[in-house]
Design an enzyme around this catalytic site. Sequence first.
Site, mmCIF file in Angstrom:
data_model
loop_
_atom_site.group_PDB
_atom_site.id
_atom_site.type_symbol
_atom_site.label_atom_id
_atom_site.label_comp_id
_atom_site.label_asym_id
_atom_site.label_seq_id
_atom_site.Cartn_x
_atom_site.Cartn_y
_atom_site.Cartn_z
ATOM 1 N N CYS A 6 -16.201 1.798 0.556
ATOM 2 C CA CYS A 6 -15.103 0.989 1.030
ATOM 3 C C CYS A 6 -14.616 1.001 2.497
ATOM 4 O O CYS A 6 -14.142 0.162 3.011
ATOM 5 C CB CYS A 6 -13.953 1.400 0.075
ATOM 6 N N ARG B 208 -13.612 -8.374 1.563
ATOM 7 C CA ARG B 208 -12.231 -8.024 1.283
ATOM 8 C C ARG B 208 -11.235 -9.556 1.647
ATOM 9 O O ARG B 208 -10.254 -9.616 1.137
ATOM 10 C CB ARG B 208 -11.566 -7.129 2.357
ATOM 11 N N HIS C 153 -7.083 0.727 -6.442
ATOM 12 C CA HIS C 153 -7.553 -0.086 -5.289
ATOM 13 C C HIS C 153 -8.059 -1.393 -5.733
ATOM 14 O O HIS C 153 -9.296 -1.807 -5.477
ATOM 15 C CB HIS C 153 -8.456 0.882 -4.484
ATOM 16 N N ARG D 102 0.775 -1.186 0.066
ATOM 17 C CA ARG D 102 -0.001 0.007 0.016
ATOM 18 C C ARG D 102 1.100 1.253 -0.139
ATOM 19 O O ARG D 102 1.870 1.397 0.846
ATOM 20 C CB ARG D 102 -1.049 0.050 1.134
ATOM 21 N N GLN E 239 -10.185 -4.054 -3.259
ATOM 22 C CA GLN E 239 -11.276 -3.246 -3.040
ATOM 23 C C GLN E 239 -12.425 -3.738 -3.827
ATOM 24 O O GLN E 239 -13.666 -4.146 -3.495
ATOM 25 C CB GLN E 239 -11.227 -1.991 -2.534
ATOM 26 N N ASP F 19 -17.046 7.326 -1.718
ATOM 27 C CA ASP F 19 -15.755 7.251 -1.000
ATOM 28 C C ASP F 19 -15.349 8.584 -0.345
ATOM 29 O O ASP F 19 -16.219 9.709 -0.584
ATOM 30 C CB ASP F 19 -14.798 6.655 -2.042
#
Length: 315
Positions: A260, A288, A129, A102, A132, A220
């Site tokens: 998310c 996830r 991402h 990440r 996700q 988001d």
Amino acid sequence: MKHLLKLLDLSKEEIIELLNMADQLKYELKHGIEHHHLKGKTLGCIFEKSSTRTRVSFETGMYQLGGFPIFLSSKDLQIGRGEPVQDTARVLSRYLDGIMIRTYAQSEVEDLARYGTIPVINGLTDFAHPCQILADLMTVREYKGKLEGLKMCFIGDGNNMMHSLIVGCLKVGMKVSVACPKNYRPAMEVLDFAATYGDAFMITDSPMEAAKDADVVFTDVWASMGDEGEIDLRRRAFEGFQVNDELMAVAKPDAMVQHCLPAHRGEEITESVLEAHADEIFDEAENRLHAQKAVLVKLMADKPQEPEEGENHLL
Ligand code: CP
Ligand code: NVA
């Protein structure tokens, strides 16, 4: 498939294969069926940004697969003191069986894959991402029984989430409409990709227009990790780009909401919408784990452990 760097690299078939494997692994976990496909394997998990879901689901997922995760904070690694990613990639490839990272720049993830010799998984960059979105697609398919033909809309920032959702949803045959302020549009690379899908994609600065008849509404945060310094500016720019009851009223009556997480109640989503759709949102967070385990098995198992004909417990 050697890495998971961004969904642009995957075919529709590869995405669906991962979703099917994720369903299978979820079933096995819920029924106490051991699936040690990564016995003895080690995954390095490099974090240059904070995380709750990604860290815990990757670490737990590796244990459930019989392997071993190693948490590597950039604060402790030499990478945090400027050791080049080319060297880090070559060193870590001598110890580990896979890397999850990440970080900020997508180029860092691509370079790890280029210079290393082991699978690399993108656990979030400023650009993408993908883990996700695999979990999101898995969740939508669980609730709706299909993906093809559904309309998804995304309200908010043209960020990593919007990028990966546009790509992933279009690839699996969904219709996509996104609403963002004019200065916060997605990257040109993603818009160029979306343009190849013709009428299946729409971008607007009107949240109501984007949400009309949507089957799934995504949002988001207004300020992603790294953008927090601009929060006051962004609060002004994103005013009206909120998933609230008024917006949900123009979506389909049975529309889902996905986020998310972490969520900022009162900014991109209201408390009332989040709580009304909490089951879907926390199933999304759970997925996830299952979706990433499918990625780990696909990339790191000696032989991909797909069920033999007649052995699929779901069928
Ligand atoms: N959604 C997500 O990636 O959460 P974390 O930042 O907690 O990992
Ligand atoms: N867009 C958000 C997603 C967090 C999971 C960020 O990058 O901070």
